[in-house]
Design a protein around this motif. Structure first.
Motif, mmCIF file in Angstrom:
data_model
loop_
_atom_site.group_PDB
_atom_site.id
_atom_site.type_symbol
_atom_site.label_atom_id
_atom_site.label_comp_id
_atom_site.label_asym_id
_atom_site.label_seq_id
_atom_site.Cartn_x
_atom_site.Cartn_y
_atom_site.Cartn_z
ATOM 1 N N LEU A 1 -25.795 0.959 -18.695
ATOM 2 C CA LEU A 1 -26.755 0.174 -17.917
ATOM 3 C C LEU A 1 -26.804 -1.268 -18.411
ATOM 4 O O LEU A 1 -26.750 -2.210 -17.614
ATOM 5 N N LYS A 2 -26.908 -1.438 -19.723
ATOM 6 C CA LYS A 2 -26.965 -2.791 -20.294
ATOM 7 C C LYS A 2 -25.672 -3.568 -20.021
ATOM 8 O O LYS A 2 -25.706 -4.765 -19.736
ATOM 9 N N TYR A 3 -24.558 -2.861 -20.105
ATOM 10 C CA TYR A 3 -23.262 -3.512 -19.879
ATOM 11 C C TYR A 3 -23.122 -3.952 -18.426
ATOM 12 O O TYR A 3 -22.662 -5.065 -18.144
ATOM 13 N N ILE A 4 -23.533 -3.077 -17.500
ATOM 14 C CA ILE A 4 -23.447 -3.418 -16.084
ATOM 15 C C ILE A 4 -24.384 -4.577 -15.758
ATOM 16 O O ILE A 4 -24.027 -5.492 -15.005
ATOM 17 N N LYS B 1 -22.623 -7.585 -16.954
ATOM 18 C CA LYS B 1 -21.401 -7.836 -16.179
ATOM 19 C C LYS B 1 -21.732 -8.407 -14.800
ATOM 20 O O LYS B 1 -21.033 -9.283 -14.289
ATOM 21 N N LEU B 2 -22.833 -7.892 -14.205
ATOM 22 C CA LEU B 2 -23.223 -8.356 -12.868
ATOM 23 C C LEU B 2 -24.251 -9.481 -12.913
ATOM 24 O O LEU B 2 -24.711 -9.942 -11.867
ATOM 25 N N ASN B 3 -24.635 -9.862 -14.142
ATOM 26 C CA ASN B 3 -25.617 -10.936 -14.333
ATOM 27 C C ASN B 3 -26.940 -10.614 -13.640
ATOM 28 O O ASN B 3 -27.519 -11.431 -12.918
ATOM 29 N N PHE C 1 -26.263 -2.821 -4.413
ATOM 30 C CA PHE C 1 -26.823 -3.847 -3.536
ATOM 31 C C PHE C 1 -25.712 -4.811 -3.110
ATOM 32 O O PHE C 1 -24.716 -4.382 -2.557
ATOM 33 N N ASP C 2 -25.871 -6.091 -3.419
ATOM 34 C CA ASP C 2 -24.841 -7.068 -3.024
ATOM 35 C C ASP C 2 -23.806 -7.290 -4.114
ATOM 36 O O ASP C 2 -22.968 -8.202 -4.006
ATOM 37 N N TYR C 3 -23.869 -6.470 -5.159
ATOM 38 C CA TYR C 3 -22.959 -6.638 -6.288
ATOM 39 C C TYR C 3 -21.798 -5.649 -6.161
ATOM 40 O O TYR C 3 -21.997 -4.462 -5.903
ATOM 41 N N HIS C 4 -20.593 -6.153 -6.356
ATOM 42 C CA HIS C 4 -19.401 -5.315 -6.278
ATOM 43 C C HIS C 4 -18.479 -5.671 -7.444
ATOM 44 O O HIS C 4 -18.155 -6.842 -7.648
ATOM 45 N N GLU C 5 -18.115 -4.676 -8.187
ATOM 46 C CA GLU C 5 -17.302 -4.902 -9.382
ATOM 47 C C GLU C 5 -16.570 -3.609 -9.713
ATOM 48 O O GLU C 5 -16.860 -2.543 -9.152
ATOM 49 N N THR C 6 -15.612 -3.686 -10.601
ATOM 50 C CA THR C 6 -14.888 -2.493 -11.060
ATOM 51 C C THR C 6 -15.052 -2.371 -12.568
ATOM 52 O O THR C 6 -14.982 -3.370 -13.295
ATOM 53 N N ILE C 7 -15.295 -1.154 -13.024
ATOM 54 C CA ILE C 7 -15.400 -0.913 -14.460
ATOM 55 C C ILE C 7 -14.340 0.092 -14.862
ATOM 56 O O ILE C 7 -14.110 1.088 -14.172
ATOM 57 N N HIS C 8 -13.660 -0.180 -15.967
ATOM 58 C CA HIS C 8 -12.570 0.669 -16.444
ATOM 59 C C HIS C 8 -13.065 1.573 -17.577
ATOM 60 O O HIS C 8 -14.011 1.233 -18.284
ATOM 61 N N ARG C 9 -12.392 2.677 -17.727
ATOM 62 C CA ARG C 9 -12.756 3.609 -18.798
ATOM 63 C C ARG C 9 -12.645 2.940 -20.160
ATOM 64 O O ARG C 9 -13.460 3.207 -21.062
#
Length: 497
Positions: free
Chosen positions: A238-241, A244-246, A281-289
């Motif tokens: 959660l903290k990382y996302i 990452k998404l500011n 919401f309006d945020y779109h990103e990819t997170i890797h393992r």
């Protein structure tokens, strides 16, 4: 269902695995261990409860309310039971609930349906599981073995006992989760030798070392962290996302609950996929393992440090270990599996579902205790999971029985008075590994009176701790020469196998 070769009668008793994230109930009937399912054929009950003004929901239906109404939807209550409000405010500062301090220093929740303590909430979950069993077998069932983390302290164990009583259960025994898993493997798959049980659940971590030999289960040592589990992996993500998404919605309870649920989903998906797309919401990103592994590696290393320390404590080399049993849903996280395998340098045992193995062991042990099965010939030997001692001058704890001491045990230490003409002495019994009283768990206080007045240091007080195989603690304080004595008994099943 899992078939058993041995023959059982029809006297029913339940084994309950009360978990941080999910809970299960099991029983043995007609030579089969059955994990009891709900009307939707699910055996895992989400340990979630939702309160509104005129009713409450438990399980999957309550889970749907987490995002809609986080203030009245209680999750992961196992992490909060038996904890002080100071501990909770420090460790979990962003809980979405309205909580206040109870008279005993714990907490209660303000909900739309009224005020509830963690014990109340656990009791409702246990009662739900009991009723599931009663419905499945069309008869009243009350006798139960409930599993708890091996590293739960006395207050946490006593809280589970109180919850069981509120749930109208006849609690036969509290069974340590790693030992329960060892019972399942030892009696179902005939495992022998020295085994490690690595148990990483939703909110707690346990590691136990046992020696299995032809029906004898001997616990050599146990350790853990009652505040470390899958929830911590979710919070890291959660903290990382958020970073990452500011995102900047830390004080929005609805937003944070939604993001936490999204983090849980992503964590589960990353156990199957190398990368996952985040649509929030309006945020779109990819997170890797690899990113997830990097931000959670310290949590895995924390568990392995506990494993390393317990091996050192009993002077056991990794080469002497025959099997490493993986228990708990969080052991499915690839970085956990990989790092544990690397640490022990051997294949890990998952032939019994990590989600089910504790409940299976609980059902077997329940039948053993009720003498319903061939397993009544099995011998279980346990250890003291947390040290016991008394308070001495300076707010220091003098240990009398150390953790991982085999039980039964009797040990006596000699103390003295610290004031001239002192005619009474307070015996403050404590549990824990820390040196200071304030950092340990207070179990009991009692006063030895009638001490003959003498100069400080002249009187000799003998304090004896006795623990039997059922975890019953007898404490005696006596004056050496007059034999004036006072006894207390702590029957909290603290050290149940």
């Amino acid at each position: 269902m899992i078939s058993l070769k041995e023959k059982f009668d029809n006297k029913l008793v339940l084994g309950i695995d009360f978990g941080t994230t999910y809970s299960l109930v099991s029983s043995i009937r007609n030579r089969r261990i059955t994990l009891l399912k709900d009307e939707n054929k699910c055996y895992l009950l989400p340990s979630v409860i939702y309160f509104n003004k005129d009713k409450f929901l438990i399980g999957a239906e309550a889970e749907k309310k987490i995002i809609e109404d986080p203030t009245n939807t209680i999750i992961s209550v196992k992490r909060l039971i038996g904890r002080s409000i100071n501990f909770i405010e420090k460790q979990f500062p962003n809980l979405p609930y309205i909580i206040h301090r109870s008279e005993d220093g714990g907490i209660f929740f303000h909900t739309n349906a009224g005020i509830f303590t963690p014990i109340d909430i656990v009791s409702k979950i246990l009662e739900y599981l009991r009723r599931r069993a009663c419905y499945a077998y069309d008869q009243e069932i009350r006798s139960t073995v409930i599993t708890v983390p091996a590293y739960f302290n006395n207050i946490q164990r006593e809280s589970i006992k109180k919850a069981a009583i509120l749930a109208q259960m006849k609690l036969i025994r509290l069974l340590n989760e790693p030992t329960s898993a060892a019972i399942a493997y030892g009696l179902q798959e005939k495992k022998q030798g020295i085994i490690i049980v690595y148990d990483l659940g939703g909110g707690t971590f346990d590691v136990s070392i046992l020696k299995l030999n032809q029906g004898v289960f001997e616990v050599l040592a146990t350790s853990g962290d009652a505040n470390l589990g899958g929830d911590d992996f979710d919070l890291c993500l959660l903290k990382y996302i958020s970073k990452k998404l500011n995102l900047s919605n830390e004080n929005d309870k609805f937003f944070q609950s939604l993001l936490l649920q999204k983090s849980k989903e992503i964590k589960i998906k990353l156990s199957q996929c190398e990368k996952v797309k985040i649509d929030f919401f309006d945020y779109h990103e990819t997170i890797h393992r690899d990113e997830f592994n990097a931000i959670t590696l310290h949590l895995v290393q924390k568990t392995l440090l506990i494993c390393s320390n317990i091996l050192k404590e009993i002077d056991l080399k990794k080469e002497s270990i025959q099997e490493v049993i993986m228990v708990g849903g969080s052991t499915r996280i690839p970085i956990v599996y990989e790092e544990v395998q690397k640490f022990f340098n051997k294949p890990l045992l998952t032939t019994i579902n990590p989600d089910q193995v504790v409940a299976i062991g609980a059902a077997i042990h329940a039948n053993m205790l009720m003498q319903n099965s061939y397993y009544k010939k099995t011998l279980l030997l346990d250890v003291v999971p947390l040290s016991l001692g008394i308070e001495v001058m300076g707010g220091v704890v003098e240990k009398i029985i150390f953790k991982n001491t085999s039980i039964p045990i009797s040990k006596t230490k000699e103390f003295t008075t610290f004031k001239d003409n002192q005619t009474a002495i307070l015996i403050h019994v404590l549990q824990g590994e820390q040196e200071l009283v304030q950092d340990c768990i207070s179990l009991s206080r009692f006063v030895l009176k009638g001490i003959p007045p003498q100069k400080a240091g002249k009187i000799r007080i003998l304090v004896t701790f006795e623990i039997d195989t059922d975890g019953l603690i007898n404490i005696t304080a006596s004056e050496k020469y007059t034999q004036k004595e006072k006894k207390i008994q702590i029957d909290n099943n603290i050290f149940s196998i």
